[in-house]
Each structure stands twice: as structure tokens, then as C-alpha cells.
Design a protein around this motif. Structure first.
Motif, short mmCIF file in Angstrom:
data_model
loop_
_atom_site.label_atom_id
_atom_site.label_comp_id
_atom_site.label_asym_id
_atom_site.label_seq_id
_atom_site.Cartn_x
_atom_site.Cartn_y
_atom_site.Cartn_z
N SER A 13 0.82 -1.21 0.00
CA SER A 13 0.00 0.00 0.00
C SER A 13 0.86 1.26 0.00
CB SER A 13 -0.93 0.01 1.21
OG SER A 13 -0.20 0.02 2.43
N TRP A 21 1.01 4.81 -2.54
CA TRP A 21 0.73 6.16 -2.07
C TRP A 21 1.95 7.06 -2.27
CZ3 TRP A 21 -3.72 8.27 -1.49
CH2 TRP A 21 -4.83 7.51 -1.08
N ASN A 70 -6.35 -4.56 -5.81
CA ASN A 70 -6.73 -4.57 -4.39
C ASN A 70 -7.55 -5.81 -4.06
OD1 ASN A 70 -5.42 -2.17 -3.92
ND2 ASN A 70 -7.25 -0.89 -4.09
#
Length: 459
Positions: free
Chosen positions: A117, A121, A233
Motif C-alpha cells: 500500500s 501512495w 486490491n
């Protein structure tokens, strides 16, 4: 007698089909590492070939719908997007193939979840910030930039964050052997969207200039990236158990930044010819040269397919200390890079004129350039994906040095040859630089790893 004579004619095709099935079964069947690698590389190659067909079709349509000048501007801006977008992920898309296998091998689930993750980002936020700075730079330099290039450049800046995030997700997917999830959104869905959106504009009567084409390309990048994110995801949620996350950004960057140097210099080497050509020659000539590059892209796809398939396994076998397994795997990867590349080059050169004619009759003048550009691609294929081998085994800096020297050579040669020889000079400069790079990589691997990394000769 007629019936008797007819039997062999029927049996022969059946026998040919049986032999073809047997051959394909031998190439793609089996459960060993080599068979799995060929299947995965085959999957990647098929995706890239399909992508190439779509990209080729889209470039043909755009060249015919837009005209030479607008098409040249679009190629110029899109080249900047490809170049910058491939560098602005800090090398995470490639280092994922080293970091993820290591976390899995050590059972560090919290760090693995954090990377899956946090890396996305981080790269999205950084690329968004850089894109805003680039847009400000375009505004500052607008008096010195061609009036028709300013708005397409702004659109290119808005495209970059989605392009970078898609690259990061591609690396994560490939590290799990999810080749279709990694590559389909970027290379197939995106190209199909570009064709669909531009065709819709053309049918609706819009003027399809460089600005409209860049708007269509930007929309395609964002839509494909979003769909890939949702699918990735979902896949990760079913593959990795939920739990706490740890973030070791310093470690990520210590692995990624040297790889970024390698890939950055390689990308600069790949795109220098087009960018220098734009400075010294007309947009029409840039368009012809780009058509030649697109036509020869099939050769590069073979190298890309094997590199994308093998990188994380190089890291895995090295981490396990299995030198014999690593050496055999490297030899297999090189062989399956070079010989298919050589065959593809011969085929493309044979069909070069009709393929270039698809862009328009005026593009056939680039046929001679194909032969010059092909030399570097074939020589580079002779050592296979050794740059990935060096990156995965901790020799990123010396690999980056080799690419940096090749890039400098390419810039010098392009500046010296392009003003006088145009596309022929650009192709010659790039081929000479690729030959030089190949010799350097062969020498480095021989000295540091003790491996013979040519597709032929003594091992």
C-alpha cells in the motif's frame, strides 16, 4: 485408387497438426521452472504483441487523421510522458520484484503489507507534486515553446500521476506472477481506449489535433489505472491476510534509487533519438522516425517479456544461495531472448515497407532507417536481461554506470549525426550506443559474477 490416394493427403495435415501440438507442448508444457518461465514470458509477449497491434493501429489512425505536423507534436509530448512517467516511481516498479520476494521469503508480513500500500501512495503523491512543478515550468517557458505544443504539454503533466501509479501496480502484480493483471490495463486496455476515444472524436466531427489526441490519451491512462487498482486490491485481499502494516521507506529507497538510475539512463538512451530529432528536424520527420521505431517494437517486446518474467526469480535464487540454479536460469533466459528476437527482426525487415505504408505513403521513406536501428536491438538481445540480473544481485551502481556512459555516447552521437543525417543519424547513434552498452554489460557480468552471458559461445 482415388480413395487410396486421398488418404495420405488427409493424414498429412493431421500429422502436421499433431507435430505442432507436440512442439508447443514441449515448449509451453511441463511444471518445471523453465516451462513456467516460458509460459509467463509467452503470456507477456502475447500481451505486448496485442498491445503493439493496437498501438500500431492507433498510431496509423492518428497519423492519417491528424496530419504530419500535429502527429509529430503528439509524438513529441507523448514521448516526454513515457520518459518521465517511467522514471518518477523512484524505481519502485522494478525494485518490487526484489523487495516482495525477500519479504515473503523471510515471512515479514507486516512489512509486505506496508510495501503493497505504501509504495503506491508514495509514488502517486511524489509524481503529483512533480507534475505540478513541471506544469509551472511549462508556463514559465511558454514564450520559447511552440504555441501548438503548450496545451498538449499541460495535458501531459496531468497524465503523469496516473501513469506512474499504473507502473507501480504493474511491478507489484508481476512480483506475484499476475502478468495479465500487471500488463493488460497499461498495454491493451489503455490502447483500446485511446482508439475508441479518438475514433469517437473523429466521427463526431471534432478537429483531431495534438491537443485532442493528448486529451484522449490522458483519459485512457486514468481509466485504465483506476480499473487496475480495483482489480489489484481485490486480488491482494484474497492472497495476503489482513493485519498490521510496517513501513520501511528507507530500505525501499535504498533498493529502488540505484535501480532508478539504471532504468533512468536506459530510458534516456531509448528516447534521446526522438527528442534530439525534434530539435533539429521537422515534425513530419519525427513522425516518420517514430513510425519506424513502432514497427521495430516487436523485437524489444521479447526482451521486455523475458526481463519481466525472470527478475524476481533472479532475486529469489540469489537469496537462497543456489548458484547452480541461478546460472542455468540465466542461460535459459538469454537463449529465449536472443533467438526469438533475431527471428522477429528478420520478419519485420522483410515486411517493413508495407508496414510503414499503413501509416501513409510518405512514411515508406523511413524503410532504410529500419536496418540501421535493427542492429542495436539484435546485439542487445544477445545478452538477454542481464541488466535485471545485475540489479537483483546488488550490482545496481556499476550497471547504472554502464547505462550512463552509453547515454552520454548516444547524446553526443545524436547531436553530431542528427543535424546532417536526420533519422538515419538518430538510428545509427542509438545502435552504436546499444552495442557499446552490450559490451560493457557482458564484461561486468563476466568479471563480477563469473557468468558467460552470450546466447552463443563457450559457457
Amino acid at each position: 485408387m482415388a480413395a487410396i490416394d486421398a488418404e495420405p493427403a488427409t493424414a498429412q495435415p493431421q500429422g502436421s497438426i499433431a507435430r505442432l501440438r507436440s512442439m508447443l507442448g514441449g515448449l509451453l508444457g511441463g511444471s518445471g521452472e523453465a516451462s513456467l518461465t516460458r509460459r509467463l514470458a509467452g503470456t507477456i509477449f502475447v500481451i505486448r504483441v496485442l498491445s503493439a497491434a493496437l498501438a500500431y493501429f492507433s498510431q496509423v489512425l492518428l497519423a492519417r487523421w491528424m496530419g504530419g505536423s500535429d502527429y509529430g507534436i503528439y509524438v513529441y509530448v507523448w514521448t516526454w510522458v513515457l520518459l518521465l512517467g517511467s522514471m518518477m516511481d523512484f524505481g519502485i516498479s522494478s525494485s518490487a520484484q526484489k523487495i516482495i520476494p525477500e519479504y515473503r521469503a523471510r515471512g515479514e508480513q507486516a512489512l509486505l503489507r506496508g510495501f503493497l500500500s505504501g509504495s503506491r501512495w508514495m509514488t502517486f503523491a511524489a509524481s503529483a507534486a512533480v507534475s505540478m512543478l513541471l506544469a509551472a515550468l511549462v508556463r514559465l517557458l511558454s514564450p520559447w515553446i511552440g504555441a501548438d505544443e503548450v496545451v498538449p504539454l499541460y495535458i501531459g503533466c496531468a497524465t503523469l500521476p496516473a501513469f506512474v501509479l499504473a507502473n507501480t501496480q504493474d511491478g507489484i502484480a508481476r512480483s506475484h506472477d499476475w502478468m495479465r493483471l500487471g500488463l493488460m490495463p497499461q498495454f491493451v486496455i489503455r490502447q483500446a481506449l485511446i482508439i475508441g476515444i479518438t475514433a469517437g472524436m473523429f466521427v463526431a466531427g471534432f478537429h483531431l489535433g495534438a491537443t485532442a489526441a493528448m486529451l484522449a490519451s490522458a483519459a485512457a491512462v486514468w481509466i485504465a489505472m483506476t480499473g487496475q487498482m480495483i482489480a489489484l486490491n481485490h486480488r491482494l485481499a484474497g492472497h495476503i491476510p489482513a493485519g498490521p502494516k510496517s513501513y520501511d521507506i528507507g530500505f525501499w529507497l535504498s533498493i529502488s534509487l540505484p535501480i532508478l538510475m539504471v532504468e533512468g539512463f536506459y530510458l534516456l538512451l531509448s528516447y534521446t533519438d526522438v527528442l534530439v530529432l525534434q530539435q533539429f528536424r521537422s515534425s513530419e520527420e519525427v513522425g516518420v522516425y517514430f513510425a519506424v521505431v513502432k514497427t521495430l517494437a516487436l523485437v524489444s517486446f521479447i526482451h521486455y517479456a523475458m526481463s519481466a518474467t525472470t527478475a524476481h526469480r533472479f532475486a529469489e535464487y540469489h537469496a537462497l544461495g543456489d548458484q547452480e540454479r541461478l546460472s542455468a536460469y540465466v542461460a535459459h533466459a538469454i537463449k529465449w531472448t536472443f533467438w526469438p528476437s533475431l527471428a522477429a527482426t528478420i520478419l519485420l525487415l522483410a515486411l517493413g515497407k508495407p508496414l510503414l505504408w499503413l501509416f501513409g505513403p510518405q512514411f515508406v521513406v523511413g524503410y532504410d532507417i529500419m536496418f540501421v536501428a535493427a542492429i542495436g536491438l539484435v546485439v542487445r538481445a544477445a545478452v538477454g536481461p542481464v541488466e535485471r540480473l545485475l540489479n537483483m544481485l546488488g550490482h545496481q551502481y556499476v550497471c547504472a554506470l554502464a547505462y550512463a556512459l552509453s547515454f552520454v555516447m548516444n547524446v553526443v552521437l545524436c547531436v553530431a549525426l542528427v543535424p546532417r543525417f536526420g533519422g538515419h543519424g538518430a538510428a545509427a547513434a542509438t545502435s552504436i550506443s546499444l552495442v557499446f552498452e552490450t559490451v560493457l554489460l557482458f564484461y561486468i557480468v563476466r568479471r563480477r559474477l563469473g557468468l558467460h552471458v552470450l546466447a552463443f559461445g563457450k559457457r
